[in-house]
Design a protein around this motif. Structure first.
Motif, PDB file in Angstrom:
ATOM      1  N   GLN A 223     -38.203  72.062  92.579  1.00 21.44           N
ATOM      2  CA  GLN A 223     -39.168  72.773  93.419  1.00 21.44           C
ATOM      3  C   GLN A 223     -40.492  72.054  93.559  1.00 21.44           C
ATOM      4  OE1 GLN A 223     -37.940  75.924  90.674  1.00 21.44           O
ATOM      5  NE2 GLN A 223     -38.560  77.344  92.274  1.00 21.44           N
ATOM      6  N   MET A 224     -40.634  70.949  92.853  1.00 27.63           N
ATOM      7  CA  MET A 224     -41.839  70.140  92.897  1.00 27.63           C
ATOM      8  C   MET A 224     -41.453  68.768  92.371  1.00 27.63           C
ATOM      9  SD  MET A 224     -45.545  71.321  91.453  1.00 27.63           S
ATOM     10  CE  MET A 224     -46.958  70.207  91.412  1.00 27.63           C
ATOM     11  N   LEU A 225     -42.234  67.743  92.685  1.00 27.93           N
ATOM     12  CA  LEU A 225     -41.911  66.390  92.258  1.00 27.93           C
ATOM     13  C   LEU A 225     -43.134  65.727  91.651  1.00 27.93           C
ATOM     14  CD1 LEU A 225     -39.965  65.205  95.448  1.00 27.93           C
ATOM     15  CD2 LEU A 225     -38.943  65.874  93.258  1.00 27.93           C
ATOM     16  N   GLN A 226     -42.886  64.786  90.736  1.00 27.29           N
ATOM     17  CA  GLN A 226     -43.978  63.969  90.210  1.00 27.29           C
ATOM     18  C   GLN A 226     -43.539  62.519  90.141  1.00 27.29           C
ATOM     19  OE1 GLN A 226     -46.816  65.409  87.431  1.00 27.29           O
ATOM     20  NE2 GLN A 226     -46.714  63.613  86.118  1.00 27.29           N
ATOM     21  N   VAL A 227     -44.462  61.617  90.493  1.00 29.96           N
ATOM     22  CA  VAL A 227     -44.247  60.176  90.416  1.00 29.96           C
ATOM     23  C   VAL A 227     -45.158  59.636  89.322  1.00 29.96           C
ATOM     24  CG1 VAL A 227     -44.366  57.978  91.646  1.00 29.96           C
ATOM     25  CG2 VAL A 227     -43.629  60.052  92.858  1.00 29.96           C
ATOM     26  N   PHE A 228     -44.557  58.994  88.329  1.00 31.39           N
ATOM     27  CA  PHE A 228     -45.290  58.475  87.176  1.00 31.39           C
ATOM     28  C   PHE A 228     -45.597  56.992  87.370  1.00 31.39           C
ATOM     29  CE2 PHE A 228     -43.212  62.192  85.458  1.00 31.39           C
ATOM     30  CZ  PHE A 228     -44.072  62.671  84.481  1.00 31.39           C
ATOM     31  N   ASP A 229     -46.868  56.655  87.575  1.00 26.19           N
ATOM     32  CA  ASP A 229     -47.267  55.252  87.618  1.00 26.19           C
ATOM     33  C   ASP A 229     -48.004  54.932  86.323  1.00 26.19           C
ATOM     34  OD1 ASP A 229     -47.405  52.710  88.561  1.00 26.19           O
ATOM     35  OD2 ASP A 229     -48.417  53.198  90.430  1.00 26.19           O
ATOM     36  N   SER A 230     -47.244  54.792  85.260  1.00 26.18           N
ATOM     37  CA  SER A 230     -47.806  54.666  83.914  1.00 26.18           C
ATOM     38  C   SER A 230     -48.625  53.393  83.733  1.00 26.18           C
ATOM     39  CB  SER A 230     -46.675  54.688  82.879  1.00 26.18           C
ATOM     40  OG  SER A 230     -45.912  55.864  82.999  1.00 26.18           O
ATOM     41  N   TRP A 231     -48.301  52.344  84.480  1.00 21.64           N
ATOM     42  CA  TRP A 231     -48.986  51.063  84.299  1.00 21.64           C
ATOM     43  C   TRP A 231     -49.922  50.736  85.455  1.00 21.64           C
ATOM     44  CZ3 TRP A 231     -48.221  51.341  79.657  1.00 21.64           C
ATOM     45  CH2 TRP A 231     -46.986  51.406  79.043  1.00 21.64           C
ATOM     46  N   ALA A 232     -50.251  51.728  86.272  1.00 25.55           N
ATOM     47  CA  ALA A 232     -51.154  51.479  87.409  1.00 25.55           C
ATOM     48  C   ALA A 232     -52.498  50.933  86.942  1.00 25.55           C
ATOM     49  CB  ALA A 232     -51.353  52.759  88.206  1.00 25.55           C
ATOM     50  N   GLY A 233     -52.990  51.417  85.808  1.00 29.71           N
ATOM     51  CA  GLY A 233     -54.293  50.995  85.316  1.00 29.71           C
ATOM     52  C   GLY A 233     -54.332  49.584  84.780  1.00 29.71           C
ATOM     53  N   GLU A 234     -53.194  48.903  84.702  1.00 30.91           N
ATOM     54  CA  GLU A 234     -53.174  47.507  84.268  1.00 30.91           C
ATOM     55  C   GLU A 234     -53.563  46.552  85.390  1.00 30.91           C
ATOM     56  OE1 GLU A 234     -52.760  46.633  81.157  1.00 30.91           O
ATOM     57  OE2 GLU A 234     -52.406  48.720  80.573  1.00 30.91           O
ATOM     58  N   LEU A 235     -53.657  47.074  86.601  1.00 27.90           N
ATOM     59  CA  LEU A 235     -53.972  46.242  87.765  1.00 27.90           C
ATOM     60  C   LEU A 235     -55.445  46.335  88.130  1.00 27.90           C
ATOM     61  CD1 LEU A 235     -50.943  47.197  90.059  1.00 27.90           C
ATOM     62  CD2 LEU A 235     -51.168  45.168  88.597  1.00 27.90           C
ATOM     63  N   THR A 236     -55.975  45.258  88.684  1.00 25.08           N
ATOM     64  CA  THR A 236     -57.296  45.344  89.287  1.00 25.08           C
ATOM     65  C   THR A 236     -57.235  46.315  90.459  1.00 25.08           C
ATOM     66  OG1 THR A 236     -56.924  43.606  90.927  1.00 25.08           O
ATOM     67  CG2 THR A 236     -57.686  42.901  88.732  1.00 25.08           C
ATOM     68  N   SER A 237     -58.389  46.796  90.885  1.00 29.14           N
ATOM     69  CA  SER A 237     -58.421  47.693  92.035  1.00 29.14           C
ATOM     70  C   SER A 237     -57.783  47.021  93.247  1.00 29.14           C
ATOM     71  CB  SER A 237     -59.860  48.094  92.344  1.00 29.14           C
ATOM     72  OG  SER A 237     -59.919  48.942  93.465  1.00 29.14           O
ATOM     73  N   HIS A 238     -58.074  45.739  93.441  1.00 31.57           N
ATOM     74  CA  HIS A 238     -57.500  44.999  94.575  1.00 31.57           C
ATOM     75  C   HIS A 238     -55.981  44.957  94.477  1.00 31.57           C
ATOM     76  CE1 HIS A 238     -56.705  41.792  97.464  1.00 31.57           C
ATOM     77  NE2 HIS A 238     -55.986  41.195  96.517  1.00 31.57           N
ATOM     78  N   HIS A 239     -55.465  44.645  93.299  1.00 31.62           N
ATOM     79  CA  HIS A 239     -54.018  44.514  93.170  1.00 31.62           C
ATOM     80  C   HIS A 239     -53.320  45.866  93.225  1.00 31.62           C
ATOM     81  CE1 HIS A 239     -55.153  40.450  91.905  1.00 31.62           C
ATOM     82  NE2 HIS A 239     -53.962  40.121  92.351  1.00 31.62           N
ATOM     83  N   PHE A 240     -53.973  46.907  92.718  1.00 27.43           N
ATOM     84  CA  PHE A 240     -53.400  48.239  92.898  1.00 27.43           C
ATOM     85  C   PHE A 240     -53.267  48.565  94.378  1.00 27.43           C
ATOM     86  CE2 PHE A 240     -54.008  52.799  93.674  1.00 27.43           C
ATOM     87  CZ  PHE A 240     -52.903  53.304  93.012  1.00 27.43           C
ATOM     88  N   GLN A 241     -54.313  48.307  95.138  1.00 30.23           N
ATOM     89  CA  GLN A 241     -54.296  48.646  96.561  1.00 30.23           C
ATOM     90  C   GLN A 241     -53.374  47.729  97.365  1.00 30.23           C
ATOM     91  OE1 GLN A 241     -58.359  49.093  98.053  1.00 30.23           O
ATOM     92  NE2 GLN A 241     -58.998  49.953  96.083  1.00 30.23           N
ATOM     93  N   THR A 242     -53.200  46.501  96.905  1.00 32.38           N
ATOM     94  CA  THR A 242     -52.368  45.535  97.631  1.00 32.38           C
ATOM     95  C   THR A 242     -50.890  45.674  97.302  1.00 32.38           C
ATOM     96  OG1 THR A 242     -54.203  43.962  97.672  1.00 32.38           O
ATOM     97  CG2 THR A 242     -51.986  43.078  98.087  1.00 32.38           C
ATOM     98  N   PHE A 243     -50.572  45.905  96.035  1.00 29.22           N
ATOM     99  CA  PHE A 243     -49.180  45.887  95.605  1.00 29.22           C
ATOM    100  C   PHE A 243     -48.630  47.264  95.228  1.00 29.22           C
ATOM    101  CE2 PHE A 243     -50.609  41.528  94.858  1.00 29.22           C
ATOM    102  CZ  PHE A 243     -49.595  40.804  95.465  1.00 29.22           C
ATOM    103  N   ALA A 244     -49.372  48.037  94.441  1.00 29.41           N
ATOM    104  CA  ALA A 244     -48.828  49.304  93.938  1.00 29.41           C
ATOM    105  C   ALA A 244     -48.910  50.427  94.956  1.00 29.41           C
ATOM    106  CB  ALA A 244     -49.561  49.707  92.655  1.00 29.41           C
ATOM    107  N   LEU A 245     -50.002  50.489  95.700  1.00 30.96           N
ATOM    108  CA  LEU A 245     -50.204  51.622  96.604  1.00 30.96           C
ATOM    109  C   LEU A 245     -49.249  51.634  97.799  1.00 30.96           C
ATOM    110  CD1 LEU A 245     -51.786  54.166  97.263  1.00 30.96           C
ATOM    111  CD2 LEU A 245     -53.531  52.720  98.355  1.00 30.96           C
ATOM    112  N   PRO A 246     -49.010  50.511  98.494  1.00 31.76           N
ATOM    113  CA  PRO A 246     -48.112  50.582  99.668  1.00 31.76           C
ATOM    114  C   PRO A 246     -46.726  51.156  99.365  1.00 31.76           C
ATOM    115  CG  PRO A 246     -49.380  48.565  99.735  1.00 31.76           C
ATOM    116  CD  PRO A 246     -49.670  49.190  98.397  1.00 31.76           C
ATOM    117  N   PRO A 247     -46.042  50.740  98.290  1.00 29.98           N
ATOM    118  CA  PRO A 247     -44.732  51.369  98.025  1.00 29.98           C
ATOM    119  C   PRO A 247     -44.848  52.840  97.618  1.00 29.98           C
ATOM    120  CG  PRO A 247     -45.282  49.796  96.286  1.00 29.98           C
ATOM    121  CD  PRO A 247     -46.272  49.590  97.385  1.00 29.98           C
TER     122      PRO A 247
END
Length: 381
Positions: A223-247
């Motif tokens: 009835q609800m969903l969650q996506v766990f990005d446990s290692w998102a904080g290992e990236l620079t802001s630039h790399h999070f926005q470039t690589f992690a965020l689009p997918p």
């Protein structure tokens, strides 16, 4: 050019409309996920089905970790254990593991007691991408998750809503390249620098399987969903926005497209990007109409008032008690729940109470129960 998405072939895609689920007795979580300022915060805890519970450990004496995940009756039993023990819980989350996605792609994943997850044949360079399956039959590879969801939804008997989940593409890629957990993430982050296009292709490939897994869980009864990005904080802001965020954005677009094509009204989706604190990144996650994520999970290093001022009122928030609060004794737990709840109430908007990461194995079950009781007491508006 608009993206096109293939709807996964699932056994329950044509029958979900005919399923008669038990009527809901507690919809507090679902109301909060729609942005309602509920009379108190609904509360659940990441990893609430786990090693701190003696009944969980009793089951684990007889079954390996992935045997528990891959046997629907066992996964359902483990999911229901904390709900049976704690009437104060407002949600259930299916017992599974984020690394079932690399398994579905053809990788071996072991759970070693002293090390945690181990992938003995990691992706060392882009030539190893040929090891992965080009297409994944989601029903064949992960149908056990869907069966567990359906069993659990029936077993809950409407007591609380059921949450389905998956890992985020970047977090899964990190495991697939590192061969397990890591303190430095030097191998997976090096991929982003050395093989940027191949990294993006791998992330998209993983996102497709994640989206199909989420769609299947919804059709099975989540009835609800969650996506766990446990290692998102290992990236620079630039790399999070470039690589992690689009997918991450691709994933929700595909989930919502597929559910719409199947005539399903859809469900709320939470993103938990642990360690993402940069204002620019948080702002990019502030509008559900653009991201597809209705709720943003916060880790314990963030202040809810400051985050609410930054992201505005469109997105709901979830979190974010320090997991170590549960070792603080009754007085310490109560004092901290009171303090943090006051910050959340001041922040306003939809709030789902949770820890800022998962419950840890040495917590005493009675302290977990006291924490839940304190949230009920102090989160009232």
């Amino acid at each position: 050019m608009a993206e096109t998405f293939a709807v996964p072939k699932l056994k329950n895609e044509a029958t979900w409309k005919d399923v008669q689920w038990p009527p809901m007795k507690n919809e507090l979580l679902l109301r909060a996920a729609k942005g309602e300022e509920t009379e108190r915060a609904p509360v659940w805890v990441m990893r609430q089905a786990g090693r701190y519970l003696p009944e969980f450990m009793e089951v684990r004496k007889h079954h390996s970790f992935f045997e528990c995940c891959q046997t629907p009756s066992i996964a359902s039993e483990l999911t229901l254990q904390p709900i049976d023990r704690y009437p104060a819980l407002d949600a259930s989350i299916i017992f599974c593991d984020i690394l079932v996605v690399p398994q579905a792609l053809g990788m071996t994943v072991l759970m070693e007691p002293s090390k945690g997850p181990v992938l003995p044949e990691p992706l060392v360079d882009p030539t190893h991408l040929a090891r992965l399956k080009n297409t994944v039959d989601i029903e064949k590879e992960l149908g056990y998750v869907f069966e567990a969801v359906t069993l659990t939804r029936k077993g809950l008997d409407g007591r609380v809503p059921l949450i389905g989940f998956c890992g985020a593409p970047w977090t899964l890629m990190a495991y697939m390249v590192e061969g397990g957990g890591s303190k430095t993430f030097e191998k997976s982050k090096a991929w982003l620098y050395k093989y940027p296009e191949e990294s993006k292709a791998l992330l998209r490939r993983v996102a497709d399987v994640c989206a199909d897994l989420l769609v299947g869980q919804v059709l099975a009864g989540a009835q609800m969903l969650q996506v766990f990005d446990s290692w998102a904080g290992e990236l620079t802001s630039h790399h999070f926005q470039t690589f992690a965020l689009p997918p991450l954005l691709y994933l929700t677009k595909k989930v919502r497209h597929c559910l719409s094509k199947l005539g399903h009204p859809g469900v709320a989706i939470t993103l938990f990007p642990k360690g993402v604190h940069a204002p620019s990144s948080l702002r990019l996650l502030s509008n559900p109409a653009e991201t597809g994520y209705d709720t943003l999970g916060l880790d314990w290093m963030l202040d809810p008032v400051e985050v609410r001022e930054l992201v505005g009122n469109k997105v709901n928030l979830q979190g974010n008690f320090d997991p170590v609060i549960l070792y603080g004794g009754k007085e310490g737990i109560e004092a901290e729940v009171k303090r943090v709840s006051e910050r959340w109430i001041k922040a306003g908007g939809g709030w789902i109470a949770n820890l800022g990461h998962g419950i840890t194995p040495n917590v005493k079950p009675e302290d977990m129960g006291w924490f839940l009781d304190c949230v009920h007491k102090y989160s009232r508006r």
